[in-house]
Scaffold this motif. Structure first.
Motif, PDB file in Angstrom:
ATOM      1  N   VAL A 116       0.699  -1.213  -0.261  1.00 15.38           N
ATOM      2  CA  VAL A 116      -0.044   0.148   0.318  1.00 15.38           C
ATOM      3  C   VAL A 116       0.925   1.481  -0.164  1.00 15.38           C
ATOM      4  N   ALA A 141     -11.975  -4.018   3.289  1.00 14.44           N
ATOM      5  CA  ALA A 141     -11.081  -2.663   3.404  1.00 14.44           C
ATOM      6  C   ALA A 141     -11.792  -1.505   4.154  1.00 14.44           C
ATOM      7  N   ILE A 165      -5.990  -0.628  -0.777  1.00 17.17           N
ATOM      8  CA  ILE A 165      -5.528  -1.749   0.522  1.00 17.17           C
ATOM      9  C   ILE A 165      -6.130  -2.834   0.515  1.00 17.17           C
TER      10      ILE A 165
END
Length: 255
Positions: A91, A132, A156
């Motif tokens: 990420v 997420a 994510i």
């Protein structure tokens, strides 16, 4: 059960036009399954170099890196690529999403070359987006229609879609305001509660305080390791000098 991450006496030396640059000095660190660890330090401290090694994007000049008990140094380029694809979720601060594609297509992208049928890819992407915390009515939106916080949640989800052993997050709240950044951090906390292991790189002490454990890097050395509430004292860890290292040529890189 072995640690997810186990690095032992890691050094990283780059050969530059100006000479040898010793970026990491004798770093040892373990991260257990389900831990949330923050690595922090000022710009140029070596934390991004350390993250590149943890993410199998770079290899140490000396020392050992065991990922889920697997000695990374024994893997060839193809095997390293497979580890990055299947066992590590990345990420980034800049999201790295494709603006013309929908949310769902962006999250499915890492699965395109896995051999999964489209229906299975979509099923896994929907599951990752739910983890997420992105609302279902956003799945068919183009990336350009989302807020910064929503884009980071998509990033994510993309990191989660292959069910990795570890999520490496590099300044994931750096482009977000405080309130939105806190929402993204809550997503990481929710993932940790499901058993995910998270290593977050940040220069912000307030962000680092969200983790279970803080590791501070200064001048390429592990300077402090303790719980986020500061209950463990910091210690400066001395490393071997450059002359103690094996004479390994390393191609240049950046912090």
């Amino acid at each position: 059960m072995p640690p997810v991450i186990d690095i032992r006496h890691i050094h990283r030396v780059f050969e530059t036009e100006a000479g040898m640059a010793h970026i990491l000095h004798n770093i040892s660190l373990t991260v257990a399954q389900g831990e949330f660890v923050a690595i922090t330090g000022p710009s140029g401290s070596g934390k991004s170099t350390l993250m590149n090694i943890l993410g199998c994007l770079d290899t140490p000049t000396a020392g050992t890196y065991l990922l889920e008990g697997l000695n990374v140094a024994q893997l060839d380029d193809e095997e390293l690529a497979e580890v990055r694809s299947e066992r590590i979720g990345f990420v980034f601060q800049s999201f790295n999403l494709l603006s013309r594609m929908t949310v769902l297509d962006n999250v499915m992208l890492p699965l395109v070359y896995t051999g999964y049928a489209h229906g299975h890819r979509e099923e896994r992407a929907v599951s990752a987006l739910a983890q997420a915390g992105l609302p279902v009515d956003h799945y068919d939106h183009k990336i350009g229609e989302l807020s910064g916080g929503q884009m980071q949640r998509v990033a994510i989800a993309r990191a989660l879609v292959n069910d990795p052993a570890i999520i490496l997050a590099d300044e994931p709240t750096g482009n977000l305001d405080s309130a939105t950044g806190q929402m993204v951090l809550e997503s990481f906390h929710a993932l940790q509660r499901t058993g995910k292991t998270i290593v977050l790189i940040t220069h912000d002490p307030h962000i680092a305080a969200e983790a279970d454990r803080i590791v501070t890097i200064r001048d390429g050395r592990l300077f402090h390791e303790g719980s986020a509430d500061g209950s463990l004292p910091g210690t400066a860890v001395s490393g071997r000098t450059l002359s103690d290292l094996p004479h390994t040529r390393s191609e240049g890189g950046s912090l």
